[in-house]
Design a protein around this motif. Structure first.
Motif, short mmCIF file in Angstrom:
data_model
loop_
_atom_site.label_atom_id
_atom_site.label_comp_id
_atom_site.label_asym_id
_atom_site.label_seq_id
_atom_site.Cartn_x
_atom_site.Cartn_y
_atom_site.Cartn_z
N LYS A 88 9.59 12.55 -9.08
CA LYS A 88 8.28 12.71 -8.46
C LYS A 88 7.41 13.62 -9.32
CE LYS A 88 8.75 12.53 -4.12
NZ LYS A 88 9.06 12.84 -2.71
N GLY A 89 6.18 13.19 -9.58
CA GLY A 89 5.26 13.95 -10.39
C GLY A 89 5.37 13.66 -11.88
N ARG A 90 6.40 12.92 -12.28
CA ARG A 90 6.59 12.59 -13.70
C ARG A 90 6.53 11.09 -13.96
NH1 ARG A 90 11.26 13.47 -16.08
NH2 ARG A 90 12.54 13.28 -14.20
N PHE A 91 6.92 10.27 -13.01
CA PHE A 91 6.93 8.82 -13.16
C PHE A 91 5.83 8.22 -12.28
CE2 PHE A 91 11.72 8.16 -14.31
CZ PHE A 91 11.59 9.09 -15.33
N THR A 92 5.27 7.09 -12.76
CA THR A 92 4.23 6.39 -11.99
C THR A 92 4.52 4.90 -11.99
OG1 THR A 92 2.59 8.06 -12.70
CG2 THR A 92 1.76 6.01 -11.75
N ILE A 93 4.64 4.32 -10.80
CA ILE A 93 4.86 2.89 -10.67
C ILE A 93 3.54 2.20 -10.39
CG2 ILE A 93 5.39 3.02 -8.20
CD1 ILE A 93 7.45 0.77 -8.63
N LEU A 132 6.73 6.69 -17.59
CA LEU A 132 7.64 7.82 -17.60
C LEU A 132 7.03 8.93 -18.45
CD1 LEU A 132 9.34 5.12 -17.22
CD2 LEU A 132 11.27 6.40 -18.12
N ASP A 133 6.69 10.04 -17.83
CA ASP A 133 6.13 11.18 -18.55
C ASP A 133 7.05 12.39 -18.43
OD1 ASP A 133 2.99 10.06 -17.36
OD2 ASP A 133 3.60 10.09 -19.47
N ASN A 134 6.88 13.33 -19.36
CA ASN A 134 7.67 14.56 -19.35
C ASN A 134 9.16 14.25 -19.19
OD1 ASN A 134 8.27 17.28 -19.38
ND2 ASN A 134 7.81 17.58 -17.21
N LEU A 135 9.64 13.36 -20.03
CA LEU A 135 11.01 12.89 -19.92
C LEU A 135 12.02 14.00 -20.19
CD1 LEU A 135 10.51 9.38 -21.45
CD2 LEU A 135 11.66 9.83 -19.27
N LYS A 136 13.13 13.92 -19.49
CA LYS A 136 14.22 14.89 -19.62
C LYS A 136 15.50 14.16 -20.03
CE LYS A 136 12.27 17.54 -15.76
NZ LYS A 136 12.54 18.13 -14.43
N PRO A 137 16.44 14.86 -20.64
CA PRO A 137 17.69 14.20 -21.02
C PRO A 137 18.39 13.52 -19.85
CG PRO A 137 17.52 16.32 -22.11
CD PRO A 137 16.36 16.24 -21.15
N GLU A 138 18.25 14.06 -18.65
CA GLU A 138 18.90 13.45 -17.49
C GLU A 138 18.23 12.16 -17.04
OE1 GLU A 138 17.84 16.63 -17.81
OE2 GLU A 138 16.94 17.37 -15.92
N ASP A 139 17.11 11.80 -17.65
CA ASP A 139 16.49 10.50 -17.37
C ASP A 139 17.13 9.39 -18.18
OD1 ASP A 139 13.35 12.23 -17.29
OD2 ASP A 139 14.52 11.53 -15.57
N THR A 140 18.02 9.73 -19.08
CA THR A 140 18.69 8.73 -19.90
C THR A 140 19.48 7.77 -19.03
OG1 THR A 140 18.85 10.18 -21.84
CG2 THR A 140 20.45 8.37 -21.68
N GLY A 185 0.79 -1.22 0.00
CA GLY A 185 0.00 0.00 0.00
C GLY A 185 0.82 1.27 0.00
N THR A 186 2.12 1.15 -0.07
CA THR A 186 3.02 2.31 -0.05
C THR A 186 3.71 2.46 -1.40
OG1 THR A 186 3.44 2.02 2.32
CG2 THR A 186 5.02 3.35 1.08
N ILE A 187 3.83 3.70 -1.86
CA ILE A 187 4.55 4.02 -3.08
C ILE A 187 5.49 5.18 -2.78
CG2 ILE A 187 4.38 4.95 -5.42
CD1 ILE A 187 1.72 3.50 -5.72
N THR A 188 6.73 5.06 -3.20
CA THR A 188 7.70 6.14 -3.02
C THR A 188 8.43 6.39 -4.33
OG1 THR A 188 9.44 4.64 -2.28
CG2 THR A 188 8.05 5.61 -0.58
N TYR A 189 8.89 7.62 -4.51
CA TYR A 189 9.64 8.02 -5.70
C TYR A 189 10.87 8.82 -5.29
CZ TYR A 189 5.27 6.97 -8.17
OH TYR A 189 4.15 6.35 -8.67
N ALA A 190 11.88 8.74 -6.13
CA ALA A 190 13.01 9.65 -5.99
C ALA A 190 12.53 11.06 -6.27
CB ALA A 190 14.11 9.26 -6.96
N ASN A 191 13.11 12.03 -5.59
CA ASN A 191 12.67 13.42 -5.78
C ASN A 191 12.81 13.86 -7.24
OD1 ASN A 191 11.98 13.83 -3.09
ND2 ASN A 191 14.03 14.53 -2.54
N SER A 192 13.80 13.34 -7.92
CA SER A 192 14.06 13.76 -9.29
C SER A 192 12.98 13.32 -10.28
CB SER A 192 15.41 13.22 -9.76
OG SER A 192 15.43 11.80 -9.69
#
Length: 124
Positions: free
Chosen positions: A63-68, A81-89, A54-61
């Motif tokens: 949060k708000g863009r990825f959904t598990i 993965l939404d609103n992807l950025k080059p640093e997500d590579t 029942g718990t979901i956590t995300y890295a701050n980098s």
């Protein structure tokens, strides 16, 4: 034999989206949480997202863009993965997870088991 098979990566432009999948086998999937990690060239593997009990956590980098999410009958965990950025590579991996008093961690018995990962490249 524990096995993780990741898929769904690819080349996408900044701002684009992908959905990664991880098929797990060889253990009681419903008894464990699941996590996604990523490793960029020259960097250490980092935790991206975790789901379990029942718990979901995300890295701050991310949060708000990825959904598990997970589909227990299919023994599969997903990462949207939404609103992807080059640093997500990076190469993205999944593994089992357990929530401890410290954080989301990989159970010791699963640490030797890593799949081949799936490459995500964000570039214009």
């Amino acid at each position: 034999q524990v096995q993780f098979v990741e898929s769904g990566g690819g080349l996408v432009q900044p701002g684009g989206s992908l959905r990664l999948s991880c098929a797990a086998s060889g253990f009681a999937f419903s008894s464990y949480g699941m996590s996604w990690y990523r490793q960029a060239p020259g960097k250490e593997r980092e935790l991206v997202a975790c789901i379990g009990g029942g718990t979901i956590t995300y890295a701050n980098s991310v949060k708000g863009r990825f959904t598990i999410s997970r589909d227990v009958p299919k023994n599969t965990v997903y990462l949207r993965l939404d609103n992807l950025k080059p640093e997500d590579t990076a190469v993205y991996y999944c593994n089992a997870a357990v929530f401890t008093t410290r954080a989301c961690e990989i159970p010791p018995e699963f640490k030797p088991y890593w799949g081949q990962g799936t490459q995500v490249t964000v570039s214009s």
